[in-house]
Scaffold this motif. Structure first.
Motif, PDB file in Angstrom:
ATOM      1  N   GLY A 292      36.045  32.611  50.192  1.00  0.00           N
ATOM      2  CA  GLY A 292      37.212  31.741  50.053  1.00  0.00           C
ATOM      3  C   GLY A 292      37.874  31.740  48.682  1.00  0.00           C
ATOM      4  N   VAL A 293      37.775  32.848  47.938  1.00  0.00           N
ATOM      5  CA  VAL A 293      38.369  32.881  46.596  1.00  0.00           C
ATOM      6  C   VAL A 293      39.893  32.933  46.679  1.00  0.00           C
ATOM      7  N   ASP A 294      40.530  32.529  45.574  1.00  0.00           N
ATOM      8  CA  ASP A 294      41.987  32.553  45.478  1.00  0.00           C
ATOM      9  C   ASP A 294      42.497  33.756  44.692  1.00  0.00           C
ATOM     10  N   PHE A 295      41.651  34.355  43.871  1.00  0.00           N
ATOM     11  CA  PHE A 295      42.059  35.551  43.130  1.00  0.00           C
ATOM     12  C   PHE A 295      40.840  36.398  42.801  1.00  0.00           C
ATOM     13  N   ILE A 296      41.108  37.686  42.563  1.00  0.00           N
ATOM     14  CA  ILE A 296      40.064  38.636  42.172  1.00  0.00           C
ATOM     15  C   ILE A 296      40.551  39.376  40.938  1.00  0.00           C
ATOM     16  N   PRO A 319      37.330  54.530  38.418  1.00  0.00           N
ATOM     17  CA  PRO A 319      38.522  54.429  37.573  1.00  0.00           C
ATOM     18  C   PRO A 319      39.523  53.433  38.155  1.00  0.00           C
ATOM     19  N   MET A 320      40.194  52.736  37.276  1.00  0.00           N
ATOM     20  CA  MET A 320      41.034  51.619  37.672  1.00  0.00           C
ATOM     21  C   MET A 320      42.114  51.988  38.684  1.00  0.00           C
ATOM     22  N   ILE A 321      42.695  53.169  38.549  1.00  0.00           N
ATOM     23  CA  ILE A 321      43.774  53.567  39.445  1.00  0.00           C
ATOM     24  C   ILE A 321      43.312  53.576  40.902  1.00  0.00           C
ATOM     25  N   PHE A 322      42.093  54.068  41.139  1.00  0.00           N
ATOM     26  CA  PHE A 322      41.560  54.117  42.506  1.00  0.00           C
ATOM     27  C   PHE A 322      41.030  52.751  42.943  1.00  0.00           C
ATOM     28  N   ALA A 323      40.469  52.005  41.982  1.00  0.00           N
ATOM     29  CA  ALA A 323      39.946  50.668  42.308  1.00  0.00           C
ATOM     30  C   ALA A 323      41.062  49.759  42.810  1.00  0.00           C
ATOM     31  N   ILE A 324      42.191  49.754  42.125  1.00  0.00           N
ATOM     32  CA  ILE A 324      43.301  48.893  42.528  1.00  0.00           C
ATOM     33  C   ILE A 324      43.887  49.355  43.851  1.00  0.00           C
ATOM     34  N   TYR A 325      44.050  50.656  44.016  1.00  0.00           N
ATOM     35  CA  TYR A 325      44.585  51.168  45.282  1.00  0.00           C
ATOM     36  C   TYR A 325      43.674  50.765  46.441  1.00  0.00           C
ATOM     37  N   ARG A 326      42.362  50.977  46.298  1.00  0.00           N
ATOM     38  CA  ARG A 326      41.429  50.657  47.378  1.00  0.00           C
ATOM     39  C   ARG A 326      41.406  49.150  47.665  1.00  0.00           C
ATOM     40  N   SER A 341      45.220  36.644  45.119  1.00  0.00           N
ATOM     41  CA  SER A 341      45.896  37.370  44.046  1.00  0.00           C
ATOM     42  C   SER A 341      44.951  38.417  43.469  1.00  0.00           C
ATOM     43  N   LEU A 342      45.500  39.600  43.191  1.00  0.00           N
ATOM     44  CA  LEU A 342      44.707  40.704  42.645  1.00  0.00           C
ATOM     45  C   LEU A 342      45.146  40.978  41.212  1.00  0.00           C
ATOM     46  N   ILE A 343      44.196  40.869  40.285  1.00  0.00           N
ATOM     47  CA  ILE A 343      44.476  41.090  38.861  1.00  0.00           C
ATOM     48  C   ILE A 343      43.760  42.366  38.423  1.00  0.00           C
ATOM     49  N   ALA A 344      44.514  43.324  37.916  1.00  0.00           N
ATOM     50  CA  ALA A 344      43.953  44.609  37.485  1.00  0.00           C
ATOM     51  C   ALA A 344      43.566  44.545  36.016  1.00  0.00           C
ATOM     52  N   LEU A 360      50.847  49.835  42.690  1.00  0.00           N
ATOM     53  CA  LEU A 360      49.654  50.196  43.460  1.00  0.00           C
ATOM     54  C   LEU A 360      49.131  49.030  44.287  1.00  0.00           C
ATOM     55  N   GLY A 361      49.524  47.804  43.924  1.00  0.00           N
ATOM     56  CA  GLY A 361      49.115  46.653  44.716  1.00  0.00           C
ATOM     57  C   GLY A 361      48.597  45.463  43.947  1.00  0.00           C
ATOM     58  N   ALA A 362      48.504  45.582  42.618  1.00  0.00           N
ATOM     59  CA  ALA A 362      48.068  44.433  41.822  1.00  0.00           C
ATOM     60  C   ALA A 362      49.186  43.410  41.710  1.00  0.00           C
ATOM     61  N   ASP A 363      48.808  42.142  41.626  1.00  0.00           N
ATOM     62  CA  ASP A 363      49.792  41.087  41.383  1.00  0.00           C
ATOM     63  C   ASP A 363      50.086  40.941  39.893  1.00  0.00           C
ATOM     64  N   ALA A 364      49.051  41.111  39.077  1.00  0.00           N
ATOM     65  CA  ALA A 364      49.184  40.972  37.626  1.00  0.00           C
ATOM     66  C   ALA A 364      48.097  41.797  36.964  1.00  0.00           C
TER      67      ALA A 364
END
Length: 464
Positions: A292-296, A319-326, A341-344, A360-364
């Motif tokens: 039930g989290v609100d952000f990662i 690597p961050m580029i693949f982590a955020i995409y996945r 919310s997804l924070i990279a 890639l899909g991050a919110d911030a």
């Protein structure tokens, strides 16, 4: 009288100039002799006696490896490297944006753009930052000085965005200076009281870090002065231990119980997690989202810290580029995109990096190392050239007492505002008016690995 003085001054000037020219000629001659003699030795000595052997070996092994080999030999224990890995991972530099011209028309020059972001979209008390950039968790005492933490909070507030406490002791002055403060619910046994958490705008449960994985660490009592012991609430002789696991969390149910408890304590503020990206990322996301989290806050392999073993920085994680995409694809596929919310985080350096991560899909995004450089600006000259620039911001830095909070906040604010303006230019160049409209369709890859890993066309592929 006046004419005689001018004549005398002219004679003196001529003498000085002549001396300078002579010194230059003599100096050039000396430099030339040393230069020729040195090159002659390099050109004639056999390799096993030639100093160039060091250059050859260092080129093969890597200068970083040569230096760290000697540090390991000198210390006989794990070395702790600050500021992250120098290793080059596949990254955001392997992405390029498209351009709007005719097929996709540009937007009018006078059209405004929106790069604001809401964190904790479905929580009772979400907060909205003016740009998709926040200051990463960096610990007071364990890493940064009080002045540095206050300047980061103040600068981020001036720019209309947020900052993170990191795992160090809670700093009331940071709370006072920040507009939005995220409290890191660390893996230690200090702070984390309801009174502290209720002062904050979000709570981030630390499960792991990209630069130190799920490994614990100890901040020894001998490295604490009286001020820091007081901040920790520890007696003399007690170490600060950050455990490898979040205490009390050893199952999915434990995590859900903790999230529910913190949401109740925080009165509805966003509750999230900080985690490193590994092979089992999607399984981790499933457990975390079911809690039930609100952000990662997701850290890639490039993430940095004050100090951690090089093996964890260089040889672990995604690597961050693949982590955020996945992560972004998983959230979308499982209907969490509009809830979580997804924070990279990890080696974010430029406005272009931020915009690419959002596409890639991050919110911030969190920025850490680059925020320290921006904030320190010319104040690093107080340490250079004899000490590293970080000596003006570390808690035990030799020049931390000379750091000026107001200057630091001013330059960080200006850096953040400059980044926001550039990001808005990028949004316009894509023919968009809002950051929310920027996505994968705006990206191309210059690397076959990135193209395949993020399902993007190569720049040389014809369209249509």
């Amino acid at each position: 009288m006046y004419g005689k003085k001018l004549k005398k001054a002219a004679l003196v000037g001529t003498g000085l100039l002549g001396g300078s020219v002579a010194a230059t000629i003599l100096g050039r001659g000396a430099v030339n002799r040393v230069h020729d003699a040195s090159l002659k030795v390099l050109m004639n000595d056999l390799y096993d006696e030639n100093i160039w052997e060091l250059v050859s070996a260092a080129t093969r092994l890597g200068l970083q490896n040569v230096v760290e080999t000697n540090l390991r030999s000198s210390e006989g224990k794990v070395i702790e490297r600050p500021m992250g890995s120098p290793k080059k991972f596949p990254g955001l530099e392997d992405l390029l944006f498209t351009i709007s011209q005719m097929y996709n028309l540009p937007i009018p020059l006078e059209q405004t753009t929106d790069s604001s972001v809401t964190i904790g979209k479905k929580s009772e008390k979400p907060f909205t930052i003016s740009m998709p950039i926040m200051i990463a968790p960096m610990a007071y005492g364990v890493a940064l000085s009080k002045k540095a933490k206050i300047a980061l909070a103040k600068g981020s507030a001036m720019a209309g965005t947020g900052t993170n406490t990191g795992e160090g002791p809670f700093l009331p002055e940071e709370r006072q200076a920040a507009k939005y403060l995220i409290y890191q619910f660390h893996r230690g046994d200090w702070g984390k009281t309801p009174g502290i958490m209720r002062q904050c705008d979000a709570i981030e449960i630390q499960l792991g870090q990209g630069s130190i994985s799920g490994v614990g660490h100890i901040f020894h009592s001998k490295d604490m002065d009286k001020e820091l012991r007081t901040a920790f609430g520890f007696p003399k002789g007690r170490d600060a231990v950050a455990h490898s696991m979040q205490p009390g969390v050893s199952s999915p149910k434990d995590l859900k119980d903790l999230v529910d408890r913190l949401r109740d304590v925080g009165g509805g503020i966003p509750i999230g997690v900080k985690m490193a990206a590994g092979k089992f990322l999607e399984k981790d996301l499933e457990i975390i989202c079911n809690a039930g989290v609100d952000f990662i806050a997701l850290e890639g392999a490039e993430a940095a810290t004050k100090a951690s073993p090089p093996i964890l920085q260089d040889d672990f994680g995604v690597p961050m580029i693949f982590a955020i995409y996945r992560a972004a694809r998983w959230l979308e596929k499982n209907n969490y995109k509009n809830q979580v919310s997804l924070i990279a985080s990890g080696k974010m350096r430029t406005p272009g990096d931020i915009l690419k991560a959002c596409a890639l899909g991050a919110d911030a995004c969190y920025i850490g190392t680059i925020a320290l450089f921006a904030m320190s600006h010319t104040q690093v000259l107080k340490a250079l050239p004899f000490e590293p620039p970080t000596q003006v911001v570390w808690y035990h830095g030799k020049y931390q007492n000379k750091f000026n909070i107001e200057e630091g906040a001013k330059y960080l604010n200006q850096f953040l505002r400059s980044c926001k303006e550039e990001i808005n230019h990028g949004i316009k160049a894509l023919g968009k008016t809002s950051l929310q409209d920027v996505g994968l369709n705006e990206l191309m890859a210059t690397s076959e690995m990135v193209s395949k890993g993020c399902n993007l066309p190569m720049v040389y592929e014809p369209y249509g």
